[in-house]
Design a protein around this motif. Structure first.
Motif, PDB file in Angstrom:
ATOM      1  N   CYS A 221     -22.143  -8.903  21.272  1.00 25.48           N
ATOM      2  CA  CYS A 221     -21.707  -7.676  21.186  1.00 25.48           C
ATOM      3  C   CYS A 221     -22.472  -6.903  20.141  1.00 25.48           C
ATOM      4  O   CYS A 221     -22.619  -5.866  20.965  1.00 25.48           O
ATOM      5  CB  CYS A 221     -20.272  -7.769  20.864  1.00 25.48           C
ATOM      6  SG  CYS A 221     -19.235  -8.694  22.198  1.00 25.48           S
ATOM      7  N   MET A 222     -22.889  -7.141  19.297  1.00 29.51           N
ATOM      8  CA  MET A 222     -23.383  -6.217  18.260  1.00 29.51           C
ATOM      9  C   MET A 222     -24.814  -5.661  19.184  1.00 29.51           C
ATOM     10  O   MET A 222     -25.299  -4.592  18.800  1.00 29.51           O
ATOM     11  CB  MET A 222     -23.905  -7.059  16.930  1.00 29.51           C
ATOM     12  CG  MET A 222     -24.509  -6.115  15.903  1.00 29.51           C
ATOM     13  SD  MET A 222     -23.495  -4.575  15.428  1.00 29.51           S
ATOM     14  CE  MET A 222     -22.330  -5.582  14.308  1.00 29.51           C
ATOM     15  N   ALA A 223     -25.541  -6.401  20.114  1.00 31.12           N
ATOM     16  CA  ALA A 223     -26.711  -5.912  20.910  1.00 31.12           C
ATOM     17  C   ALA A 223     -26.289  -5.323  21.892  1.00 31.12           C
ATOM     18  O   ALA A 223     -27.121  -5.168  22.672  1.00 31.12           O
ATOM     19  CB  ALA A 223     -27.380  -7.169  20.882  1.00 31.12           C
ATOM     20  N   GLY A 224     -24.873  -5.200  22.258  1.00 29.48           N
ATOM     21  CA  GLY A 224     -24.390  -4.494  23.619  1.00 29.48           C
ATOM     22  C   GLY A 224     -24.644  -5.485  24.677  1.00 29.48           C
ATOM     23  O   GLY A 224     -24.738  -4.901  25.928  1.00 29.48           O
ATOM     24  N   GLN A 225     -24.207  -6.675  24.498  1.00 27.43           N
ATOM     25  CA  GLN A 225     -24.175  -7.706  25.631  1.00 27.43           C
ATOM     26  C   GLN A 225     -22.824  -8.050  26.022  1.00 27.43           C
ATOM     27  O   GLN A 225     -22.728  -9.259  26.426  1.00 27.43           O
ATOM     28  CB  GLN A 225     -25.170  -8.987  25.263  1.00 27.43           C
ATOM     29  CG  GLN A 225     -26.580  -8.437  25.124  1.00 27.43           C
ATOM     30  CD  GLN A 225     -27.675  -9.546  24.974  1.00 27.43           C
ATOM     31  OE1 GLN A 225     -27.113 -10.734  24.566  1.00 27.43           O
ATOM     32  NE2 GLN A 225     -28.945  -9.043  25.095  1.00 27.43           N
TER      33      GLN A 225
ATOM     34  N   GLY B 289     -23.536  -2.127  18.554  1.00 21.89           N
ATOM     35  CA  GLY B 289     -23.049  -1.858  17.450  1.00 21.89           C
ATOM     36  C   GLY B 289     -21.435  -2.413  17.549  1.00 21.89           C
ATOM     37  O   GLY B 289     -20.593  -2.251  16.283  1.00 21.89           O
ATOM     38  N   SER B 290     -21.349  -3.134  18.418  1.00 17.00           N
ATOM     39  CA  SER B 290     -19.808  -3.325  18.714  1.00 17.00           C
ATOM     40  C   SER B 290     -19.306  -4.774  18.068  1.00 17.00           C
ATOM     41  O   SER B 290     -20.433  -5.510  18.016  1.00 17.00           O
ATOM     42  CB  SER B 290     -19.501  -3.660  20.090  1.00 17.00           C
ATOM     43  OG  SER B 290     -19.403  -2.274  21.100  1.00 17.00           O
ATOM     44  N   GLY B 291     -18.249  -5.124  17.590  1.00 15.75           N
ATOM     45  CA  GLY B 291     -17.852  -6.364  17.032  1.00 15.75           C
ATOM     46  C   GLY B 291     -17.093  -7.024  18.170  1.00 15.75           C
ATOM     47  O   GLY B 291     -17.384  -6.674  19.413  1.00 15.75           O
TER      48      GLY B 291
ATOM     49  N   GLY C  37     -19.511  -1.138  11.880  1.00 14.93           N
ATOM     50  CA  GLY C  37     -20.353  -2.137  11.867  1.00 14.93           C
ATOM     51  C   GLY C  37     -21.639  -1.466  11.938  1.00 14.93           C
ATOM     52  O   GLY C  37     -22.611  -1.954  11.408  1.00 14.93           O
ATOM     53  N   ALA C  38     -21.879  -0.711  12.890  1.00 15.82           N
ATOM     54  CA  ALA C  38     -23.274  -0.060  13.109  1.00 15.82           C
ATOM     55  C   ALA C  38     -23.785   0.701  12.027  1.00 15.82           C
ATOM     56  O   ALA C  38     -24.888   0.654  11.426  1.00 15.82           O
ATOM     57  CB  ALA C  38     -23.037   0.790  14.470  1.00 15.82           C
TER      58      ALA C  38
END
Length: 132
Positions: free
Chosen positions: A43-47, A66-68, A100-101
């Motif tokens: 999710c941090m990579a947008g997947q 940047g999502s957790g 987080g981002a």
């Protein structure tokens, strides 16, 4: 090598993570909805993708960089915020502060400065050795 790492980390910080944090903050005033994690991954990579109801229709939207929530499994419930005029622009409610981002942006920027300093010190050291 240190200069290359400094440039890469600086680019990551300035071109990816700071804009990602700003994008997440822009959704603070967005519409709230209950969502289900549709696709899990990094999710941090947008997947990661979520499914939710917006305007009477089911929307499947990708979470931004940047999502957790990457440790949650498919089917996990969460609250999201989305833009009313474009429900594809969505973020987890826990992430709309940009935390987080922003932390990753500051960390990669700080490490870039460290590697840049190491590069300058190494260049000075080599220049002094050549003189002697």
């Amino acid at each position: 090598m240190s200069l290359t790492l400094a440039l890469l980390l600086g680019a990551l910080s300035g071109l990816v993570m700071f804009p990602a944090a700003q994008h997440l903050r822009s959704l603070q005033g967005g519409e709230r909805a209950r969502a289900t994690l549709h696709t899990s991954g990094a999710c941090m990579a947008g997947q990661c993708e979520v499914t939710f109801e917006a305007g009477g229709r089911t929307v499947v939207a990708g979470l931004p960089v940047g999502s957790g929530g990457g440790k949650q499994s498919v089917g996990a419930a969460m609250t999201v915020r989305y833009q009313v005029d474009d429900p594809q622009v969505v973020a987890r409610e826990d992430d709309v502060g940009g935390g987080g981002a922003a932390v990753l942006a500051w960390m990669s920027g700080g490490i870039a400065l460290l590697f840049l300093t190491l590069s300058v010190v190494a260049a000075i050291f080599l220049a002094r050795q050549r003189r002697t």
